[in-house]
Scaffold this motif. Structure first.
Motif, PDB file in Angstrom:
ATOM      1  N   VAL A 140      -0.732 -12.205   8.933  1.00  0.00           N
ATOM      2  CA  VAL A 140      -1.317 -10.864   8.914  1.00  0.00           C
ATOM      3  C   VAL A 140      -0.459  -9.998   7.993  1.00  0.00           C
ATOM      4  O   VAL A 140       0.657  -9.600   8.350  1.00  0.00           O
ATOM      5  N   SER A 141      -0.970  -9.737   6.797  1.00  0.00           N
ATOM      6  CA  SER A 141      -0.209  -8.980   5.813  1.00  0.00           C
ATOM      7  C   SER A 141      -0.182  -7.500   6.171  1.00  0.00           C
ATOM      8  O   SER A 141      -1.222  -6.886   6.448  1.00  0.00           O
ATOM      9  N   LEU A 142       1.021  -6.915   6.143  1.00  0.00           N
ATOM     10  CA  LEU A 142       1.188  -5.489   6.424  1.00  0.00           C
ATOM     11  C   LEU A 142       1.289  -4.679   5.140  1.00  0.00           C
ATOM     12  O   LEU A 142       1.446  -3.456   5.179  1.00  0.00           O
ATOM     13  N   HIS A 143       1.173  -5.358   4.024  1.00  0.00           N
ATOM     14  CA  HIS A 143       1.417  -4.726   2.718  1.00  0.00           C
ATOM     15  C   HIS A 143       0.409  -3.630   2.392  1.00  0.00           C
ATOM     16  O   HIS A 143       0.741  -2.660   1.701  1.00  0.00           O
ATOM     17  N   GLY A 144      -0.815  -3.752   2.888  1.00  0.00           N
ATOM     18  CA  GLY A 144      -1.856  -2.800   2.515  1.00  0.00           C
ATOM     19  C   GLY A 144      -2.043  -1.648   3.483  1.00  0.00           C
ATOM     20  O   GLY A 144      -3.016  -0.906   3.381  1.00  0.00           O
ATOM     21  N   ILE A 145      -1.098  -1.459   4.404  1.00  0.00           N
ATOM     22  CA  ILE A 145      -1.232  -0.392   5.405  1.00  0.00           C
ATOM     23  C   ILE A 145      -0.496   0.843   4.902  1.00  0.00           C
ATOM     24  O   ILE A 145       0.715   0.988   5.050  1.00  0.00           O
ATOM     25  N   ASP A 146      -1.231   1.754   4.307  1.00  0.00           N
ATOM     26  CA  ASP A 146      -0.627   2.927   3.675  1.00  0.00           C
ATOM     27  C   ASP A 146       0.087   3.832   4.667  1.00  0.00           C
ATOM     28  O   ASP A 146       1.071   4.501   4.309  1.00  0.00           O
ATOM     29  N   GLU A 147      -0.400   3.881   5.906  1.00  0.00           N
ATOM     30  CA  GLU A 147       0.238   4.755   6.895  1.00  0.00           C
ATOM     31  C   GLU A 147       1.645   4.286   7.259  1.00  0.00           C
ATOM     32  O   GLU A 147       2.413   5.023   7.894  1.00  0.00           O
ATOM     33  N   MET A 148       2.014   3.064   6.850  1.00  0.00           N
ATOM     34  CA  MET A 148       3.344   2.536   7.108  1.00  0.00           C
ATOM     35  C   MET A 148       4.242   2.615   5.870  1.00  0.00           C
ATOM     36  O   MET A 148       5.308   1.988   5.842  1.00  0.00           O
ATOM     37  N   LYS A 149       3.846   3.370   4.882  1.00  0.00           N
ATOM     38  CA  LYS A 149       4.627   3.453   3.649  1.00  0.00           C
ATOM     39  C   LYS A 149       5.130   4.870   3.416  1.00  0.00           C
ATOM     40  O   LYS A 149       4.495   5.844   3.819  1.00  0.00           O
ATOM     41  N   GLY A 150       6.271   4.963   2.735  1.00  0.00           N
ATOM     42  CA  GLY A 150       6.745   6.263   2.295  1.00  0.00           C
ATOM     43  C   GLY A 150       8.020   6.723   2.964  1.00  0.00           C
ATOM     44  O   GLY A 150       8.436   6.210   4.012  1.00  0.00           O
ATOM     45  N   VAL A 151       8.663   7.699   2.326  1.00  0.00           N
ATOM     46  CA  VAL A 151       9.905   8.306   2.810  1.00  0.00           C
ATOM     47  C   VAL A 151       9.689   9.812   2.860  1.00  0.00           C
ATOM     48  O   VAL A 151       9.226  10.414   1.885  1.00  0.00           O
ATOM     49  N   SER A 152      10.013  10.428   3.986  1.00  0.00           N
ATOM     50  CA  SER A 152       9.856  11.875   4.105  1.00  0.00           C
ATOM     51  C   SER A 152      10.979  12.463   4.947  1.00  0.00           C
ATOM     52  O   SER A 152      11.506  11.803   5.853  1.00  0.00           O
ATOM     53  N   LYS A 153      11.342  13.691   4.640  1.00  0.00           N
ATOM     54  CA  LYS A 153      12.396  14.390   5.386  1.00  0.00           C
ATOM     55  C   LYS A 153      11.739  15.376   6.333  1.00  0.00           C
ATOM     56  O   LYS A 153      10.901  16.181   5.936  1.00  0.00           O
TER      57      LYS A 153
ATOM     58  N   GLY B 232       7.568   1.564   7.852  1.00  0.00           N
ATOM     59  CA  GLY B 232       7.988   0.175   7.982  1.00  0.00           C
ATOM     60  C   GLY B 232       7.632  -0.695   6.792  1.00  0.00           C
ATOM     61  O   GLY B 232       8.312  -1.684   6.518  1.00  0.00           O
ATOM     62  N   ALA B 233       6.567  -0.366   6.060  1.00  0.00           N
ATOM     63  CA  ALA B 233       6.144  -1.161   4.912  1.00  0.00           C
ATOM     64  C   ALA B 233       6.705  -0.618   3.596  1.00  0.00           C
ATOM     65  O   ALA B 233       6.261  -1.009   2.522  1.00  0.00           O
ATOM     66  N   THR B 234       7.689   0.264   3.683  1.00  0.00           N
ATOM     67  CA  THR B 234       8.309   0.832   2.489  1.00  0.00           C
ATOM     68  C   THR B 234       9.293  -0.161   1.891  1.00  0.00           C
ATOM     69  O   THR B 234      10.134  -0.712   2.601  1.00  0.00           O
ATOM     70  N   THR B 235       9.206  -0.380   0.595  1.00  0.00           N
ATOM     71  CA  THR B 235      10.091  -1.346  -0.053  1.00  0.00           C
ATOM     72  C   THR B 235      11.502  -0.780  -0.215  1.00  0.00           C
ATOM     73  O   THR B 235      11.719   0.430  -0.210  1.00  0.00           O
ATOM     74  N   HIS B 236      12.437  -1.696  -0.410  1.00  0.00           N
ATOM     75  CA  HIS B 236      13.823  -1.296  -0.632  1.00  0.00           C
ATOM     76  C   HIS B 236      13.930  -0.411  -1.874  1.00  0.00           C
ATOM     77  O   HIS B 236      14.686   0.570  -1.881  1.00  0.00           O
ATOM     78  N   ALA B 237      13.192  -0.756  -2.912  1.00  0.00           N
ATOM     79  CA  ALA B 237      13.247   0.023  -4.155  1.00  0.00           C
ATOM     80  C   ALA B 237      12.775   1.449  -3.927  1.00  0.00           C
ATOM     81  O   ALA B 237      13.341   2.406  -4.480  1.00  0.00           O
ATOM     82  N   THR B 238      11.753   1.618  -3.099  1.00  0.00           N
ATOM     83  CA  THR B 238      11.255   2.960  -2.806  1.00  0.00           C
ATOM     84  C   THR B 238      12.272   3.762  -2.008  1.00  0.00           C
ATOM     85  O   THR B 238      12.494   4.952  -2.265  1.00  0.00           O
ATOM     86  N   VAL B 239      12.902   3.127  -1.031  1.00  0.00           N
ATOM     87  CA  VAL B 239      13.951   3.812  -0.260  1.00  0.00           C
ATOM     88  C   VAL B 239      15.095   4.225  -1.183  1.00  0.00           C
ATOM     89  O   VAL B 239      15.605   5.348  -1.098  1.00  0.00           O
ATOM     90  N   ALA B 240      15.486   3.331  -2.081  1.00  0.00           N
ATOM     91  CA  ALA B 240      16.575   3.631  -3.010  1.00  0.00           C
ATOM     92  C   ALA B 240      16.259   4.860  -3.849  1.00  0.00           C
ATOM     93  O   ALA B 240      17.129   5.698  -4.107  1.00  0.00           O
ATOM     94  N   ALA B 241      15.008   4.993  -4.263  1.00  0.00           N
ATOM     95  CA  ALA B 241      14.620   6.110  -5.121  1.00  0.00           C
ATOM     96  C   ALA B 241      14.366   7.388  -4.340  1.00  0.00           C
ATOM     97  O   ALA B 241      14.830   8.467  -4.725  1.00  0.00           O
ATOM     98  N   GLU B 242      13.669   7.279  -3.206  1.00  0.00           N
ATOM     99  CA  GLU B 242      13.181   8.476  -2.531  1.00  0.00           C
ATOM    100  C   GLU B 242      14.117   9.014  -1.453  1.00  0.00           C
ATOM    101  O   GLU B 242      13.944  10.151  -0.996  1.00  0.00           O
ATOM    102  N   ALA B 243      15.114   8.231  -1.048  1.00  0.00           N
ATOM    103  CA  ALA B 243      16.077   8.721  -0.051  1.00  0.00           C
ATOM    104  C   ALA B 243      17.336   9.263  -0.707  1.00  0.00           C
ATOM    105  O   ALA B 243      18.207   9.806  -0.018  1.00  0.00           O
ATOM    106  N   ALA B 244      17.439   9.141  -2.010  1.00  0.00           N
ATOM    107  CA  ALA B 244      18.684   9.480  -2.707  1.00  0.00           C
ATOM    108  C   ALA B 244      19.097  10.933  -2.500  1.00  0.00           C
ATOM    109  O   ALA B 244      20.289  11.233  -2.337  1.00  0.00           O
ATOM    110  N   ALA B 245      18.145  11.840  -2.496  1.00  0.00           N
ATOM    111  CA  ALA B 245      18.480  13.262  -2.393  1.00  0.00           C
ATOM    112  C   ALA B 245      18.913  13.658  -0.990  1.00  0.00           C
ATOM    113  O   ALA B 245      19.812  14.486  -0.824  1.00  0.00           O
ATOM    114  N   SER B 246      18.296  13.074   0.037  1.00  0.00           N
ATOM    115  CA  SER B 246      18.553  13.511   1.406  1.00  0.00           C
ATOM    116  C   SER B 246      19.529  12.613   2.167  1.00  0.00           C
ATOM    117  O   SER B 246      20.227  13.089   3.069  1.00  0.00           O
TER     118      SER B 246
END
Length: 263
Positions: free
Chosen positions: A48-61, A70-84
């Motif tokens: 059961v692929s979780l890759h297409g579940i948009d509600e499980m993606k993203g970084v927000s403060k 939960g479906a946020t990639t490491h690369a996205t965390v590296a980019a979007e968590a940098a400021a906070s």
């Protein structure tokens, strides 16, 4: 590999329903599961692929909390968590190689709980909350040993909520062949104390080093932990390093992490 079917739900509810099938298994980034399937060490009937579940993606403060799907990639965390949360972003930016960082997800890493994975140290040191489709689990209750977690059958890690500390740093001694940490330490300083989490070292997986936490909560300086020695009795011992060596590295990495914070 053995034959299996693949389902691609677009919502958490659809994924939970699909996972109720016999021998169904979730597929997040696949960085551990796919090699396991190739080696024929697992034989699910359905992935059961979780890759297409948009509600499980993203970084927000949200105030003093960083929320990561939960479906946020490491690369996205590296980019979007940098400021906070720079320390968490730095951790994510050094996982594996670019291919791993662009496919692997925080939810997959936390659910797998590899004893040498990077994210468990960040989650535990931050005092984060693991969010699933049914509940919220404090990090101190979530990690329960090597590859063991509090997750129940069919439960999905939908996100992780990180309290943002006053200061933090992740110090990693790289094992070059695998790019996993041989030993790594995440130090997080909060107003009410310090949390220190160690990965890569123990046979029981990620753990908090309480002696270092007590010392640093009283005196947040590298000198406070200079003479501390971690217990080496349950440390991993393999061709890359003995348990004694890993115990020594725990102290070294902790001191370096604190020194990086204090300058």
């Amino acid at each position: 590999m053995y034959n299996f079917d693949v389902e691609t739900p677009s919502t958490v509810a659809e994924a939970v329903s699909a996972l109720s099938q016999d021998e169904a298994q979730p597929l997040s980034g696949g960085q551990t599961l796919i090699p396991t399937l190739k080696a024929r060490l697992a034989a699910p009937s359905v992935l059961v692929s979780l890759h297409g579940i948009d509600e499980m993606k993203g970084v927000s403060k949200d105030g003093a909390t960083l929320k990561v799907g939960g479906a946020t990639t490491h690369a996205t965390v590296a980019a979007e968590a940098a400021a906070s949360y720079p320390a968490l972003a730095s951790l994510a930016a050094r996982i594996g190689d670019p291919a791993v960082r662009n496919r692997g997800t925080i939810g997959g890493s936390v659910a797998n709980n590899d004893p040498s994975a990077c994210y468990p140290a960040g989650v535990l040191a931050s005092g984060a909350t693991v969010v699933t489709n049914t509940r919220e689990i404090a990090a101190d209750d979530y990690f329960q040993g090597m590859f063991e977690t509090a997750l129940e059958e069919g439960e999905i890690v939908t996100g992780v909520n990180f309290p943002i500390p006053e200061a933090a740093h992740y110090e990693k001694h790289l094992q070059p062949a695998s790019r996993f940490p041989l030993v790594a330490v995440f130090v997080a300083k909060f107003a009410d104390g310090v949390r220190v989490a160690v990965t890569g070292a123990s046979e029981n997986g990620v753990f908090r080093w309480s002696e270092a936490e007590a010392a640093l909560s009283s005196n947040f300086s590298a000198d406070a932990v200079a003479d501390l020695k971690a217990d080496g009795s349950e440390m991993i011992s393999d061709l890359h390093g003995s348990g004694t060596y890993r115990a020594h590295l725990v102290g070294v990495m902790t001191k370096r992490a604190v020194a990086a914070i204090t300058g």
